[in-house]
Design a protein around this motif. Structure first.
Motif, short mmCIF file in Angstrom:
data_model
loop_
_atom_site.label_atom_id
_atom_site.label_comp_id
_atom_site.label_asym_id
_atom_site.label_seq_id
_atom_site.Cartn_x
_atom_site.Cartn_y
_atom_site.Cartn_z
N HIS A 58 0.83 -1.20 0.00
CA HIS A 58 0.00 0.00 0.00
C HIS A 58 0.87 1.25 0.00
O HIS A 58 1.36 1.66 -1.03
CB HIS A 58 -0.99 0.00 1.17
CG HIS A 58 -1.99 -1.11 1.11
ND1 HIS A 58 -2.68 -1.46 -0.03
CD2 HIS A 58 -2.41 -1.99 2.06
CE1 HIS A 58 -3.47 -2.47 0.20
NE2 HIS A 58 -3.33 -2.82 1.46
N ASP A 284 -4.31 6.17 0.67
CA ASP A 284 -4.56 6.44 -0.75
C ASP A 284 -5.95 6.01 -1.20
O ASP A 284 -6.44 6.44 -2.23
CB ASP A 284 -3.49 5.80 -1.64
CG ASP A 284 -3.46 4.29 -1.51
OD1 ASP A 284 -4.03 3.76 -0.54
OD2 ASP A 284 -2.84 3.63 -2.36
N ASP A 285 -6.60 5.15 -0.43
CA ASP A 285 -7.96 4.75 -0.77
C ASP A 285 -8.94 5.91 -0.56
O ASP A 285 -10.05 5.90 -1.11
CB ASP A 285 -8.41 3.54 0.06
CG ASP A 285 -8.28 3.78 1.56
OD1 ASP A 285 -7.37 4.54 1.96
OD2 ASP A 285 -9.06 3.19 2.33
N ARG A 289 -8.59 8.03 -5.59
CA ARG A 289 -9.59 7.84 -6.66
C ARG A 289 -9.20 6.69 -7.59
O ARG A 289 -9.31 6.76 -8.80
CB ARG A 289 -9.77 9.12 -7.46
CG ARG A 289 -10.13 10.34 -6.63
CD ARG A 289 -10.21 11.61 -7.44
NE ARG A 289 -11.35 11.60 -8.35
CZ ARG A 289 -12.59 12.02 -8.02
NH1 ARG A 289 -12.83 12.46 -6.79
NH2 ARG A 289 -13.57 12.00 -8.90
N GLN A 290 -8.68 5.59 -6.99
CA GLN A 290 -8.29 4.36 -7.70
C GLN A 290 -7.02 4.53 -8.55
O GLN A 290 -6.67 3.64 -9.32
CB GLN A 290 -9.43 3.83 -8.57
CG GLN A 290 -10.68 3.49 -7.79
CD GLN A 290 -11.78 2.89 -8.66
OE1 GLN A 290 -11.51 2.13 -9.59
NE2 GLN A 290 -13.02 3.24 -8.37
N THR A 292 -3.24 4.17 -9.22
CA THR A 292 -2.24 3.23 -8.71
C THR A 292 -0.85 3.85 -8.82
O THR A 292 -0.63 4.76 -9.62
CB THR A 292 -2.26 1.93 -9.52
OG1 THR A 292 -1.88 2.22 -10.88
CG2 THR A 292 -3.64 1.29 -9.49
N ASP A 318 -8.99 10.61 -12.98
CA ASP A 318 -10.18 9.89 -13.44
C ASP A 318 -10.02 9.43 -14.89
O ASP A 318 -10.43 8.31 -15.25
CB ASP A 318 -11.42 10.78 -13.31
CG ASP A 318 -11.80 11.03 -11.86
OD1 ASP A 318 -11.29 10.30 -10.99
OD2 ASP A 318 -12.59 11.97 -11.60
N VAL A 321 -7.48 6.46 -14.97
CA VAL A 321 -8.08 5.25 -14.40
C VAL A 321 -9.09 4.65 -15.36
O VAL A 321 -9.12 3.43 -15.59
CB VAL A 321 -8.74 5.56 -13.03
CG1 VAL A 321 -9.57 4.37 -12.55
CG2 VAL A 321 -7.68 5.91 -12.00
N GLU A 322 -9.94 5.51 -15.96
CA GLU A 322 -10.94 5.02 -16.93
C GLU A 322 -10.25 4.40 -18.14
O GLU A 322 -10.66 3.34 -18.62
CB GLU A 322 -11.84 6.18 -17.36
CG GLU A 322 -12.93 5.74 -18.33
CD GLU A 322 -13.81 6.91 -18.75
OE1 GLU A 322 -14.75 6.67 -19.54
OE2 GLU A 322 -13.56 8.05 -18.32
N ASN A 325 -8.88 1.01 -17.26
CA ASN A 325 -9.93 0.00 -17.16
C ASN A 325 -10.39 -0.45 -18.55
O ASN A 325 -10.70 -1.63 -18.75
CB ASN A 325 -11.12 0.55 -16.39
CG ASN A 325 -10.80 0.75 -14.92
OD1 ASN A 325 -9.88 0.13 -14.39
ND2 ASN A 325 -11.56 1.62 -14.26
N GLN A 438 -10.44 -11.04 -8.50
CA GLN A 438 -9.01 -10.83 -8.27
C GLN A 438 -8.27 -12.10 -7.85
O GLN A 438 -7.05 -12.07 -7.69
CB GLN A 438 -8.81 -9.77 -7.18
CG GLN A 438 -9.40 -8.42 -7.54
CD GLN A 438 -9.17 -7.41 -6.43
OE1 GLN A 438 -8.04 -7.02 -6.15
NE2 GLN A 438 -10.24 -6.98 -5.78
#
Length: 572
Positions: A58, A284-285, A289-290, A292, A318, A321-322, A325, A438
């Motif tokens: 983490h 960081d969670d 905002r996801q 990494t 954002d 991250v999008e 994904n 996962q």
């Protein structure tokens, strides 16, 4: 500006990321400078410069850019010393987080640098308490195992094998040190009785020397809380120990308290400075905002532009991250096996959803058990394609289990069906993949139940000798239905290879009891005693984690496992 206003600004993602970059960029040079200035004694047989840098899971991962080759390629995939285990008054030793792969790294290199930080404390509790407890417990149990196996240390090593507790004086008082010390023997006894170290001989081969931690924070080596006359001091790094140098990359403001370490900084060449937060990667969670660490360092130039505002930073996160994904759909054949781990001496794998991506998955597996409530749209078509190619039949079964607490009863309801699927396909010597999103929770739960019922509780995991004699058609309710429909072809349930009669019987309200009673008959065990208690479940989970280190069933999932084995009406 008040301390509260300062923190509110400093804790925004833009300032957090700039703070992380500042600490990460200076990390190695600062630690090297500290060691050089402190007259550290280094044995000629060791090269501290070549020791690997490892992140504590983490927070620590943000401070080691992937491109800098910090993590050794043959080491533990993950190091996780949890701060909550070391919280004041807790002082726990986790059987779930033994971090045994770290010993392989220490044996190879003699030591390592471990990176972690905290937004509130000069030393995170993972460093100041969790790691000292871990070192002391493992050092003591190693001597216990040596005695069990009759492995004697030579006189020189025996006299120098250190089992004392070492804590940093800057955060652990003498009184607290004594409180922790009084708990160590109980931790050793629990570890020993739990058999969580499933390969004791391999363990003592790895731990050739006792473990010792050293702490560096605010550009200073921290002193020990207590140093007994016959113990070496903080500066001695030699062949006597496997050394873990715990590095906090952050700089803490003098006079700051646990809630007020943020301060304004301005580096050379900067027109404008920024609010710096030590331990910025912590939590960081909440702020990430996801995002990494990998995405951050890959796009570091965009984040560091001086013109980027707070809102633009969030929008950039954002967007990245999008995009990540979406691009995860691009998949390589090699990635299939990269996302799965073989379990023991069996053709059985646990993996993430990526490992089941059709049609590539059928190059590696003959049967797939999907433990999620979603599936790839192309799965049915890929199965039909395999049949048209006249390849040996492939089997597929989905257990509609929602993630985490969203699942109420389906894991327990479908567990007998999942176990029947594994029995049938492993008896037919198929290569079987069990997966969830996962490969950490639901899939692990099903394999864990299988290991409890059908494997010997020792390392390495292997099927019991009587496994291939189990006959699912002898389940009484199924046998009766099959007998009444003797002249009717047995209908298969989707592409599972299991009869619809079997699955419908096991999905009845008493399906679990039917399956467990059948297993008692097959194993010649009386119904009055469950197949597993909590200790057996814990030991079996550790056996599974020897192969799938990512295995980390949630508390909710573990409760369901316990209920499945221990709350049946058969045992009342």
């Amino acid at each position: 500006m008040s301390g509260r206003q300062k923190r509110k600004i400093a804790y925004r993602a833009r300032y957090r990321l700039r703070s992380i970059h500042r600490d990460a960029t200076n990390l190695k040079s600062r630690i090297s400078s500290v060691l050089q200035q402190t007259s550290v004694s280094i044995s000629s047989s060791l090269s501290i410069e070549t020791w690997p840098w490892l992140p504590n899971k983490h927070c620590g991962s943000w401070y080691l850019p992937p491109s800098s080759n910090n993590v050794v390629d043959d080491s533990c995939t993950e190091v996780y010393f949890k701060s909550t285990d070391g919280h004041v008054g807790i002082y726990a030793f986790s059987l779930k987080r033994l971090n045994l792969p770290l010993l392989k790294v220490l044996k190879k290199y003699g030591g390592c640098y471990l990176v972690d930080s905290s937004v509130r404390k000069v030393l995170p509790d993972s460093f100041s308490r969790t790691i000292p407890i871990w070192c002391c417990v493992l050092n003591r149990i190693c001597l216990k195992y040596r005695k069990d196996f009759g492995v004697e240390l030579n006189n020189e090593k025996s006299s120098s094998w250190d089992t004392k507790l070492y804590t940093p004086a800057s955060t652990v008082s003498n009184e607290e040190h004594e409180k922790i010390l009084r708990l160590i023997d109980a931790h050793v006894d629990l570890l020993y009785s739990s058999k969580a170290i499933v390969d004791p001989k391999g363990f003592i081969d790895l731990l050739e020397k006792p473990l010792r931690a050293t702490w560096i924070t605010n550009e200073q080596i921290q002193e020990y809380t207590q140093l007994e006359p016959d113990a070496t001091d903080m500066t001695q790094i030699n062949d006597t120990f496997f050394k873990i140098i715990c590095c906090n990359p952050s700089t803490y403001f003098e006079g700051g308290n646990e809630k007020n370490h943020a301060h304004w900084v301005k580096t050379d060449g900067e027109i404008e400075g920024f609010f710096y937060t030590p331990g910025a990667a912590d939590d960081d969670d909440i702020w990430g905002r996801q995002l990494t660490p990998e995405l951050f360092w890959k796009n570091i130039d965009q984040f560091l532009k001086s013109s980027v505002t707070d809102d633009e930073t969030i929008a950039l996160i954002d967007l990245l991250v999008e995009k990540q994904n979406c691009t995860n759909g691009r998949f390589s054949l090699e990635a299939v096996m990269d996302n799965a781990n073989k379990i023991g001496d069996m053709p059985l794998w646990i993996g993430s959803r990526k490992s089941s991506r059709p049609p590539e998955c059928w190059n590696n597996f003959d049967a797939i058990l999907n433990c999620t409530d979603t599936h790839y749209d192309a799965m049915s078509e890929s199965i039909d394609d395999q049949l048209q190619k006249k390849r040996s039949k492939v089997n597929y079964l989905q257990l509609p289990i929602a993630e985490g607490k969203k699942d109420k009863k389906n894991l327990e309801k479908w567990m007998p069906v999942g176990l029947a699927f594994l029995v049938k396909n492993l008896q037919e010597r198929r290569r079987v993949l069990v997966h969830c999103a996962q490969g950490k929770d639901r899939s692990v739960a099903v394999v864990l139940a299988f290991v409890i019922l059908f494997c010997r509780p020792v390392y390495p995991l292997a099927l019991r000798d009587e496994f291939h004699s189990i006959n699912l058609s002898l389940i009484p309710e199924v046998a009766e239905i099959d007998k009444s429909e003797a002249n009717t072809p047995c209908e298969s349930y989707f592409h599972s290879g299991l009869s619809r009669n079997l699955i419908e019987s096991l999905l009845n309200e008493d399906g679990r009891d039917i399956f467990l009673q059948f297993m008692h008959r097959q194993s010649n065990k009386v119904n009055g005693k469950p197949f597993a208690d909590k200790e057996r479940v814990r030991i079996s989970l550790h056996l599974v984690k020897q192969y799938r280190e990512k295995a980390e069933p949630s508390r909710s999932t573990m409760q369901k496992i316990h209920r499945f084995f221990m709350s049946s009406s058969l045992y009342r």
